[in-house]
Motif scaffolding. Structure first.
Motif, PDB file in Angstrom:
ATOM      1  N   TYR A 153     -31.113  40.503   8.050  1.00 57.80           N
ATOM      2  CA  TYR A 153     -30.503  39.416   8.821  1.00 57.80           C
ATOM      3  C   TYR A 153     -30.751  38.038   8.186  1.00 57.80           C
ATOM      4  CZ  TYR A 153     -28.954  36.767  12.916  1.00 57.80           C
ATOM      5  OH  TYR A 153     -28.289  35.911  13.754  1.00 57.80           O
ATOM      6  N   HIS A 212     -28.625  36.267   5.315  1.00 58.99           N
ATOM      7  CA  HIS A 212     -27.211  36.030   5.601  1.00 58.99           C
ATOM      8  C   HIS A 212     -26.984  35.102   6.791  1.00 58.99           C
ATOM      9  CE1 HIS A 212     -26.418  39.232   2.748  1.00 58.99           C
ATOM     10  NE2 HIS A 212     -27.235  40.017   3.425  1.00 58.99           N
ATOM     11  N   HIS A 213     -28.064  34.569   7.358  1.00 59.40           N
ATOM     12  CA  HIS A 213     -27.920  33.726   8.536  1.00 59.40           C
ATOM     13  C   HIS A 213     -28.859  32.535   8.465  1.00 59.40           C
ATOM     14  CE1 HIS A 213     -26.403  37.659   9.891  1.00 59.40           C
ATOM     15  NE2 HIS A 213     -25.651  36.970  10.729  1.00 59.40           N
ATOM     16  N   LYS A 214     -28.480  31.479   9.144  1.00 60.58           N
ATOM     17  CA  LYS A 214     -29.316  30.298   9.317  1.00 60.58           C
ATOM     18  C   LYS A 214     -29.602  30.133  10.795  1.00 60.58           C
ATOM     19  CE  LYS A 214     -29.577  25.316   8.390  1.00 60.58           C
ATOM     20  NZ  LYS A 214     -28.862  24.140   7.816  1.00 60.58           N
ATOM     21  N   TYR A 215     -30.852  29.886  11.122  1.00 62.34           N
ATOM     22  CA  TYR A 215     -31.238  29.784  12.533  1.00 62.34           C
ATOM     23  C   TYR A 215     -30.470  28.682  13.240  1.00 62.34           C
ATOM     24  CZ  TYR A 215     -34.201  29.543  16.692  1.00 62.34           C
ATOM     25  OH  TYR A 215     -34.660  29.558  17.987  1.00 62.34           O
ATOM     26  N   ALA A 221     -27.526  31.541  16.577  1.00 60.02           N
ATOM     27  CA  ALA A 221     -28.319  32.488  15.776  1.00 60.02           C
ATOM     28  C   ALA A 221     -29.794  32.277  16.079  1.00 60.02           C
ATOM     29  CB  ALA A 221     -28.042  32.317  14.284  1.00 60.02           C
ATOM     30  N   ASP A 277     -30.405  37.110  18.440  1.00 61.08           N
ATOM     31  CA  ASP A 277     -29.240  37.579  17.693  1.00 61.08           C
ATOM     32  C   ASP A 277     -29.492  38.757  16.747  1.00 61.08           C
ATOM     33  OD1 ASP A 277     -26.605  35.702  18.007  1.00 61.08           O
ATOM     34  OD2 ASP A 277     -28.440  34.616  18.463  1.00 61.08           O
ATOM     35  N   ASP A 297     -27.185  42.017  17.098  1.00 61.91           N
ATOM     36  CA  ASP A 297     -26.325  42.481  16.008  1.00 61.91           C
ATOM     37  C   ASP A 297     -26.605  43.939  15.660  1.00 61.91           C
ATOM     38  OD1 ASP A 297     -25.184  39.996  15.902  1.00 61.91           O
ATOM     39  OD2 ASP A 297     -25.806  39.538  13.851  1.00 61.91           O
TER      40      ASP A 297
END
Length: 205
Positions: free
Chosen positions: A129, A132-135, A140, A144, A148
C-alpha cells in the motif's frame, strides 16, 4: 485478558466531539456502517471462526486527546506483526511492542474471521500500500489499507474515514465478532496527560 462491555467503544454521553463528531454525523446519514454492532438486522451472518495456520486481528484504538488521536486509530496484526498506516508511511512493528507504545489509549483486538490464504492476501496488500499511496486524513488514512485489501477479496466493505466506521463495517459483514475481543486498558496517567500520540505531531503510528 479482561473484557469490557462493547458499549464502551462508543461515547457514553452525547455525540462524539470535534471533527470526529462531524464525520460520524456525515457518515451515519448515508451508511449502515456505524449502526449498533450487536444488532446487524441486515448484515451478513457472522463467519464461522477459522482454523488457519495464520492468525490476524483488527486493532481498534479509542479516540484520545484533541489532535489527530482524537479520531481513534485502526491497525492490523498478522502473526504478531502490526501494520499501521500513518502520515509517515506504513509502520511495521511487533504487536506487543506496538501495544506498549500505544498505552496512552484504550485498545481492543478483534480476531479476523479470514482464512490463512485471505490473511496472506491482506498482508501483501498492507505491504504494497505505502509505495502507491500518500497519507491523507480523508482519502487515505489509517482505515484505507485494510478496506482496500478486503475489497480486493470481494467483501462489500463500506468506505469510512473513521476507525469506528470501519470496525462497525467489519461487524456488519461478519468479519469480526463485535462482542468477541480482548481489551487492553490505557495507562491512566498517560491517558490523562497526552493530548495526542506522544511520539509525534500529525505523524505517529
Amino acid at each position: 485478558m479482561p473484557k469490557k462491555n462493547l458499549s464502551a467503544l462508543r461515547p457514553e454521553v452525547g455525540p462524539p466531539r470535534g471533527l470526529l463528531g462531524y464525520l460520524s454525523a456525515a457518515i451515519s446519514t448515508g451508511s449502515n456502517a456505524t449502526q449498533e454492532t450487536d444488532a446487524r438486522p441486515r448484515g451478513a451472518p457472522l463467519r464461522p471462526p477459522p482454523q488457519p495456520a495464520r492468525l490476524g486481528e483488527l486493532l481498534y484504538f479509542d479516540p484520545n486527546g484533541w489532535r489527530e488521536s482524537s479520531l481513534g486509530h485502526i491497525a492490523v496484526d498478522i502473526d504478531g506483526i502490526t501494520y499501521s498506516w500513518t502520515p509517515k508511511g506504513m509502520h511495521v512493528e511487533p504487536t506487543l511492542d506496538y501495544l506498549k507504545r500505544n498505552s496512552f489509549r484504550d485498545a481492543y483486538s478483534f480476531p479476523l474471521r479470514l482464512s490463512s490464504k485471505e490473511l496472506g492476501q491482506i498482508e501483501t496488500s498492507m505491504q504494497d500500500y505505502g509505495p502507491h499511496h500518500k497519507y491523507d486524513i480523508f482519502d487515505a488514512n489509517c482505515t484505507d489499507p485494510l478496506e482496500d485489501g478486503l475489497q480486493q477479496l470481494g467483501f462489500p466493505i463500506a468506505r469510512s474515514p473513521l476507525p469506528l466506521g470501519l470496525r462497525d463495517s467489519l461487524v456488519y459483514n461478519g468479519l469480526i465478532d463485535g462482542n468477541g475481543y480482548h481489551y487492553y486498558p490505557a495507562d491512566p496517567e498517560k491517558k490523562r496527560w497526552y493530548p495526542n500520540a506522544p511520539w509525534s505531531v500529525m505523524g505517529g503510528p
